[in-house]
Write a protein that holds these residues in place. Sequence first.
Motif, PDB file in Angstrom:
ATOM      1  N   SER A 172       3.818   0.724  -5.391  1.00 24.68           N
ATOM      2  CA  SER A 172       2.429   1.087  -6.919  1.00 24.68           C
ATOM      3  C   SER A 172       2.369  -0.001  -7.381  1.00 24.68           C
ATOM      4  CB  SER A 172       2.735   2.521  -6.618  1.00 24.68           C
ATOM      5  OG  SER A 172       3.760   2.549  -7.495  1.00 24.68           O
ATOM      6  N   ASP A 173       3.000  -0.151  -7.880  1.00 28.72           N
ATOM      7  CA  ASP A 173       3.204  -1.790  -8.875  1.00 28.72           C
ATOM      8  C   ASP A 173       1.229  -2.618  -8.958  1.00 28.72           C
ATOM      9  OD1 ASP A 173       3.278  -3.642 -11.339  1.00 28.72           O
ATOM     10  OD2 ASP A 173       4.879  -4.488 -10.540  1.00 28.72           O
ATOM     11  N   ARG A 174       0.521  -2.358  -9.564  1.00 27.91           N
ATOM     12  CA  ARG A 174      -0.657  -3.138  -9.737  1.00 27.91           C
ATOM     13  C   ARG A 174      -0.567  -4.253 -10.865  1.00 27.91           C
ATOM     14  NH1 ARG A 174      -3.438  -2.621  -5.118  1.00 27.91           N
ATOM     15  NH2 ARG A 174      -2.955  -0.361  -3.689  1.00 27.91           N
ATOM     16  N   SER A 175       0.502  -4.970 -11.275  1.00 29.80           N
ATOM     17  CA  SER A 175       0.035  -5.404 -12.575  1.00 29.80           C
ATOM     18  C   SER A 175      -0.240  -7.282 -11.656  1.00 29.80           C
ATOM     19  CB  SER A 175       1.867  -6.669 -12.221  1.00 29.80           C
ATOM     20  OG  SER A 175       2.369  -5.671 -12.739  1.00 29.80           O
ATOM     21  N   THR A 176      -1.418  -7.840 -12.250  1.00 24.94           N
ATOM     22  CA  THR A 176      -2.382  -8.601 -11.772  1.00 24.94           C
ATOM     23  C   THR A 176      -1.014 -10.066 -11.905  1.00 24.94           C
ATOM     24  OG1 THR A 176      -1.846  -9.326 -14.383  1.00 24.94           O
ATOM     25  CG2 THR A 176      -4.004  -7.395 -13.491  1.00 24.94           C
ATOM     26  N   ARG A 207       0.632  -9.821  -1.261  1.00 26.67           N
ATOM     27  CA  ARG A 207       0.474  -7.988  -2.111  1.00 26.67           C
ATOM     28  C   ARG A 207      -0.480  -7.237  -0.645  1.00 26.67           C
ATOM     29  NH1 ARG A 207      -0.478  -6.871  -7.736  1.00 26.67           N
ATOM     30  NH2 ARG A 207      -2.018  -7.255  -7.172  1.00 26.67           N
ATOM     31  N   GLN A 208      -1.039  -7.394  -0.438  1.00 26.03           N
ATOM     32  CA  GLN A 208      -1.799  -6.736   1.080  1.00 26.03           C
ATOM     33  C   GLN A 208      -0.782  -6.527   2.334  1.00 26.03           C
ATOM     34  OE1 GLN A 208      -5.630  -7.224   3.414  1.00 26.03           O
ATOM     35  NE2 GLN A 208      -6.456  -6.516   2.006  1.00 26.03           N
ATOM     36  N   HIS A 211       1.951  -4.109   1.521  1.00 26.08           N
ATOM     37  CA  HIS A 211       0.912  -2.562   1.523  1.00 26.08           C
ATOM     38  C   HIS A 211       0.907  -2.523   3.054  1.00 26.08           C
ATOM     39  CE1 HIS A 211      -0.446  -3.030  -2.627  1.00 26.08           C
ATOM     40  NE2 HIS A 211       0.613  -2.744  -2.824  1.00 26.08           N
ATOM     41  N   GLY A 233      -0.873   3.484  -4.971  1.00 28.15           N
ATOM     42  CA  GLY A 233      -1.295   3.057  -5.804  1.00 28.15           C
ATOM     43  C   GLY A 233      -2.974   2.686  -5.922  1.00 28.15           C
ATOM     44  N   TYR A 234      -2.905   3.409  -4.525  1.00 32.50           N
ATOM     45  CA  TYR A 234      -4.769   3.079  -4.522  1.00 32.50           C
ATOM     46  C   TYR A 234      -5.707   4.117  -5.105  1.00 32.50           C
ATOM     47  CZ  TYR A 234      -4.365  -0.579  -1.417  1.00 32.50           C
ATOM     48  OH  TYR A 234      -4.421  -1.753  -0.533  1.00 32.50           O
ATOM     49  N   GLU A 235      -7.174   3.784  -5.591  1.00 33.32           N
ATOM     50  CA  GLU A 235      -7.232   4.595  -7.026  1.00 33.32           C
ATOM     51  C   GLU A 235      -7.784   5.925  -5.728  1.00 33.32           C
ATOM     52  OE1 GLU A 235     -10.154   2.925  -8.784  1.00 33.32           O
ATOM     53  OE2 GLU A 235      -9.243   1.542 -10.061  1.00 33.32           O
TER      54      GLU A 235
END
Length: 269
Positions: A172-176, A207-208, A211, A233-235
Motif C-alpha cells: 500500500s506504500d504510495r511513495s513517489t 510497481r503495478q 500490485h 492502497g487504492y482510493e
Amino acid sequence: MGFQLRYPWPDLDPDDVAAPAIAVRLDITENRAEAAEHAHRKGQLVFALGGGVMCRVPDGLWMVPPHCGVWLPGGTRHTNIATANARILFVFVEPGAAELPDRCCTLSISPLLRELIIALSDHMLPDHGNAPLVAQLLLSELPRMPIQRLHLPISTEPRVQRIAAALADDPSDRSTMAEWADRMALSESSLARLILRETGLTFGRWRQQLHLIVALRELSAGASVQQVSTELGYESVTAFITMFKKALGKPPAKYLSDIVQGGSPAFAA
C-alpha cells in the motif's frame, strides 16, 4: 515461519528418489508460510490446488495463479510463499526426463495435466501401482503447456532489491519516485534509469506489476475485491478494478472465473 508439511511418506528428499517424476501434496496450516531458501537437483513445478502461492527467486517473484504452475529448473535457488490454507502440489522432474524450459516461467496447466499431477501425488511410492505410467503420461503432457508471463523482475541490484522488498512488505506504500530516490540517495532521473535498466519496466509499471501479483495471490486465497483494493492502497474499488482490467483485459471477478472454467486469461506482459 516455516511450512507445516505433510508428505505422503516420511523423510522425503526428492533428489534421492529414483524416478523420472514424483508429485507431493502439501497442506499449509499457518496463517502465512514461507519456506527457507533452497534448491533441488531436480526441476520443480509448483502448482496450487487452492490458496495463493508465490515463488521467490534471486531475480524475481513468480505468482502461481489458479490453473497455472511455476516451473523452476534444477539448481534454481528459491523460496515458496503460501497464504493460509493453501493446498500445493510439487512435481519433481529428473533432469533430462522431458524437454522443459531452462529458465523460470509460468506454465498453463490443462485439466488433463492437473488430474495426472493429482493422481501421481496419490501414490505412496513412485513405483507403486500405476505410478510409472502416470509419470510417463505427465511428462509427455507437461512440455506441451503454454508459457504465460506473470512475474515481477527484480534483478540482483541491491537498491532495486531493497525497494522490491519494501513494496512487497507494504504494497500500500504510495511513495513517489522522488521519495524513493531520496531514500536511495539518488536523483529521481537516476532512479528511473536504474529501474528501467534492471527490470525493463518503468517504475510505475513495475510497481503495478507487483500490485497485480499481490492482488491475484489474495483473490485466489478468497479475499474480496474490496479487501484487496484496501490492502494495495487504492482510493476506491473502482480505481483498483480499472487498473486490473487495463492490465489484464478483464475485471478481477471475470478474470478468475474464466481461469477456473478453463479459459485463456490475458496475462500481464
